[in-house]
Scaffold this motif. Structure first.
Motif, short mmCIF file in Angstrom:
data_model
loop_
_atom_site.label_atom_id
_atom_site.label_comp_id
_atom_site.label_asym_id
_atom_site.label_seq_id
_atom_site.Cartn_x
_atom_site.Cartn_y
_atom_site.Cartn_z
N LEU A 208 20.94 8.16 19.90
CA LEU A 208 22.10 9.05 20.03
C LEU A 208 23.40 8.26 20.10
O LEU A 208 24.40 8.62 19.46
CB LEU A 208 21.91 9.93 21.27
CG LEU A 208 22.86 11.12 21.43
CD1 LEU A 208 22.86 12.01 20.20
CD2 LEU A 208 22.47 11.92 22.67
N ALA A 209 23.39 7.18 20.86
CA ALA A 209 24.59 6.35 21.01
C ALA A 209 24.95 5.66 19.70
O ALA A 209 26.09 5.21 19.52
CB ALA A 209 24.38 5.31 22.11
N ALA A 210 24.00 5.56 18.77
CA ALA A 210 24.27 4.92 17.49
C ALA A 210 25.20 5.73 16.60
O ALA A 210 25.70 5.22 15.60
CB ALA A 210 22.95 4.65 16.76
N TYR A 211 25.44 6.99 16.95
CA TYR A 211 26.46 7.78 16.25
C TYR A 211 27.82 7.25 16.71
O TYR A 211 28.36 7.65 17.74
CB TYR A 211 26.33 9.25 16.59
CG TYR A 211 25.20 9.97 15.87
CD1 TYR A 211 25.47 10.83 14.81
CD2 TYR A 211 23.88 9.80 16.26
CE1 TYR A 211 24.45 11.50 14.15
CE2 TYR A 211 22.84 10.46 15.61
CZ TYR A 211 23.14 11.31 14.56
OH TYR A 211 22.12 11.96 13.90
N SER A 212 28.38 6.33 15.93
CA SER A 212 29.56 5.58 16.37
C SER A 212 30.79 6.45 16.55
O SER A 212 31.70 6.10 17.30
CB SER A 212 29.87 4.46 15.37
OG SER A 212 30.11 4.99 14.08
N ASP A 213 30.82 7.61 15.86
CA ASP A 213 31.99 8.48 15.97
C ASP A 213 31.80 9.60 16.98
O ASP A 213 32.64 10.50 17.09
CB ASP A 213 32.35 9.06 14.60
CG ASP A 213 31.13 9.61 13.84
OD1 ASP A 213 30.00 9.48 14.35
OD2 ASP A 213 31.33 10.15 12.74
N LEU A 214 30.71 9.54 17.75
CA LEU A 214 30.47 10.51 18.81
C LEU A 214 31.32 10.14 20.02
O LEU A 214 31.36 8.98 20.43
CB LEU A 214 28.99 10.50 19.19
CG LEU A 214 28.53 11.47 20.27
CD1 LEU A 214 28.69 12.91 19.81
CD2 LEU A 214 27.05 11.20 20.60
N ASP A 215 32.01 11.13 20.59
CA ASP A 215 32.94 10.84 21.70
C ASP A 215 32.23 10.64 23.03
O ASP A 215 32.75 9.93 23.90
CB ASP A 215 33.97 11.96 21.82
CG ASP A 215 34.89 12.01 20.62
OD1 ASP A 215 35.63 11.03 20.40
OD2 ASP A 215 34.86 13.01 19.88
N GLY A 216 31.08 11.25 23.22
CA GLY A 216 30.41 11.08 24.50
C GLY A 216 29.03 11.70 24.51
O GLY A 216 28.66 12.47 23.62
N ASP A 303 31.75 7.89 26.00
CA ASP A 303 31.75 8.41 27.36
C ASP A 303 30.33 8.79 27.77
O ASP A 303 29.55 9.28 26.95
CB ASP A 303 32.64 9.64 27.48
CG ASP A 303 34.12 9.30 27.48
OD1 ASP A 303 34.45 8.11 27.61
OD2 ASP A 303 34.94 10.22 27.36
N PHE A 304 30.02 8.59 29.04
CA PHE A 304 28.69 8.91 29.56
C PHE A 304 28.85 9.82 30.76
O PHE A 304 29.66 9.54 31.66
CB PHE A 304 27.94 7.64 29.95
CG PHE A 304 26.56 7.88 30.51
CD1 PHE A 304 25.53 8.28 29.67
CD2 PHE A 304 26.31 7.74 31.86
CE1 PHE A 304 24.26 8.51 30.17
CE2 PHE A 304 25.05 7.97 32.37
CZ PHE A 304 24.01 8.36 31.53
N GLY A 305 28.10 10.92 30.78
CA GLY A 305 28.22 11.84 31.90
C GLY A 305 27.03 12.76 32.04
O GLY A 305 26.02 12.64 31.34
N VAL A 306 27.16 13.70 32.97
CA VAL A 306 26.09 14.66 33.27
C VAL A 306 26.67 16.06 33.39
O VAL A 306 27.86 16.24 33.61
CB VAL A 306 25.35 14.31 34.57
CG1 VAL A 306 24.51 13.07 34.43
CG2 VAL A 306 26.32 14.18 35.74
N TYR A 307 25.78 17.01 33.26
CA TYR A 307 26.08 18.41 33.55
C TYR A 307 25.18 18.81 34.71
O TYR A 307 23.95 18.66 34.65
CB TYR A 307 25.78 19.26 32.31
CG TYR A 307 25.59 20.73 32.54
CD1 TYR A 307 26.66 21.54 32.92
CD2 TYR A 307 24.34 21.32 32.36
CE1 TYR A 307 26.49 22.90 33.12
CE2 TYR A 307 24.16 22.68 32.55
CZ TYR A 307 25.23 23.47 32.92
OH TYR A 307 25.05 24.81 33.12
N VAL A 308 25.77 19.30 35.81
CA VAL A 308 25.01 19.61 37.02
C VAL A 308 25.49 20.93 37.62
O VAL A 308 26.56 21.44 37.28
CB VAL A 308 25.17 18.50 38.09
CG1 VAL A 308 24.56 17.20 37.61
CG2 VAL A 308 26.64 18.30 38.46
N GLY A 309 24.69 21.46 38.53
CA GLY A 309 25.10 22.63 39.29
C GLY A 309 25.95 22.22 40.48
O GLY A 309 25.70 21.19 41.11
N ALA A 310 26.95 23.03 40.80
CA ALA A 310 27.93 22.67 41.83
C ALA A 310 27.44 22.95 43.25
O ALA A 310 28.08 22.53 44.21
CB ALA A 310 29.24 23.43 41.58
#
Length: 453
Positions: A208-216, A303-310
């Motif tokens: 997935l990270a190999a998509y060089s034009d992916l923002d995150g 960019d690296f991140g997560v989606y979580v419940g608050a």
């Protein structure tokens, strides 16, 4: 490298908390100094893979149509779900199977939607999104590999017998069972501790990270399934090593069956319950730390991140401690101890998308279960380690049953509530905006931000 917008924004949560003097009062309290007319925070739209599959699976023109609508509405970023709960993917991968179908609700029934197109689904979103000036993130359902639904049992855990031991062992009313043997509908989770499952996910993230034009890249379901997961022999062995002693009464001294089934806590907690929560949170922390290294090793600019419940007060059941390691949960919650405090993973994130999923009549407030309060409290716990972008799910729960005019007004107000409480605005999901043609209410909310500056 932190998200580019973090260099611009330094909005202080403290001022907001001083301005809001009760848990919920239905009123706006935004000091003038919080309304910075020179800064554009991210406005993020989630695009679920399965729900939007009937439109996007085979028709690139509809991707263009809906991304154009998102841009015109005022969204700046989109998050494209490219790995559903079956574990099949919508991007080029050397290790994960390609998604050739997904289940989705169409006309009131759950149907199997086939994909016959051969063009790169993710790349189409990247190209068309960038053409419109949108930033494009890819999300994956992480610790899953199967789904039971109205179209049967599908996914890699069901189709590949060699991966059966990757599946979570669940504590149920009928004892400890492999999740693949449970017939209830829903996603089927990996044991997040399993080295084979972890390596598979790391290899997939490299692709997935190999998509060089992916923002995150955003990890969804980067967690345990629930409080009843995972009670495999492997988890017991590693927990006893963590604990430094054997558990004589397994699993009762850790989690009782009643707790696993109900999800609630008794007045007197089991002997090793707090340590068990710390152990599971450390498993997820260590995975997130390694996953970031994998992604950044391929493309440091992604960019690296997560989606979580608050709902942090009860999120312990998932094993995910999305707070800063500087936040001391043990000072606020009886289920946490000092070992849990050390498992916060926010400092490994560039961005955290916060599901501030309160009801449409609970938009403003300072406590949990308001859109504003969820986001404010998340900012407190994350302590500036990552961008915190919260917002509502406008199509499920009470949002699906509340009167349309009330929901429409709540969408408008949710923009204000989340945008100033955090580092932007997040909405789940595109399908809901499309089904009820509610784009205008997001736009109205965003226009109101401009009018108030």
């Amino acid at each position: 490298m932190k998200h580019y917008i973090k260099k611009i924004f330094g909005f202080a949560c403290v001022v907001l908390l001083m301005a809001c003097n009760d848990d919920y009062n239905g009123l706006r309290h935004w000091p003038e100094e919080e309304q910075d007319s020179t800064a554009q925070k991210p406005v993020v739209l989630w695009i679920d893979a399965a729900a939007n599959f009937p439109d996007f699976a085979n028709d690139r023109s509809k991707i263009v149509r809906d991304l154009t609508k998102a841009k015109e509405t005022g969204f700046t970023d989109v998050v494209v779900d490219v790995r559903g709960t079956t574990g099949d993917v919508l991007f080029q991968s050397s290790v994960a199977p390609q998604a050739t179908f997904m289940g989705a609700w169409v006309g009131g029934s759950f149907q199997r939607i086939e994909r016959t197109a051969t063009w790169d689904y993710l790349q189409a979103f990247i190209d068309e999104g960038h053409e419109l000036g949108l930033r494009v993130y890819a999300s994956i359902n992480t610790m899953v590999g199967g789904q039971v639904s109205g179209i049967g049992k599908n996914g890699m855990l069901f189709s590949d017998e060699s991966k059966r031991d990757w599946a979570s062992m669940e504590l149920t009313a009928n004892g400890i069972m492999n999740t693949l043997d449970i017939n209830d509908n829903g996603a089927r989770f990996f044991n997040p501790l399993h080295p084979g499952a972890q390596q598979f996910l790391f290899d997939m993230l490299k692709d997935l990270a190999a998509y060089s034009d992916l923002d995150g890249i955003i990890l969804d379901r980067g967690r345990y399934d629930n409080l009843g997961s995972d009670f495999s022999d492997l988890s017991r062995e590693k927990f006893e090593e963590f604990l430094g002693t054997n558990v004589a009464n397994w699993p009762e001294d850790v989690v009782t069956t009643e707790m696993a089934v109900s999800g609630s806590l008794p007045q007197e907690l089991p002997l090793y319950f707090q340590d068990w929560l710390a152990f599971r949170a450390k498993v997820i922390h260590d995975f997130m730390e390694k996953a970031r290294e994998v992604v950044k090793g391929i493309n440091p600019e992604t960019d690296f991140g997560v989606y979580v419940g608050a709902w942090y007060s009860s999120y312990y059941g998932t094993g995910a401690n999305w707070a800063s390691p500087d936040y001391k949960a043990s000072q606020d919650y009886r289920w946490a101890n000092d070992r849990f405090n050390a498992t916060g993973y926010a400092d490994h994130m560039d961005i955290i998308l916060m599901g501030s999923y309160a009801s449409p009549d609970r938009i403003y407030g300072t406590g949990e279960w308001t859109v504003q309060g969820f986001t404010l409290k998340a900012k407190e716990k994350i302590k500036g380690d990552a961008l915190v972008i919260g917002g509502p799910d406008i199509g499920n729960g009470n949002w699906a049953t509340t009167a349309t005019d009330v929901v429409n007004r709540a969408i408008v107000e949710s923009v204000d509530a989340a945008y100033y409480a955090g580092d932007g605005y997040f909405l789940f999901d595109m399908i809901h905006l499309k089904n009820k043609d509610q784009w205008q209410y997001v736009k109205e909310g965003l226009d109101n931000l401009e009018d108030n500056n």
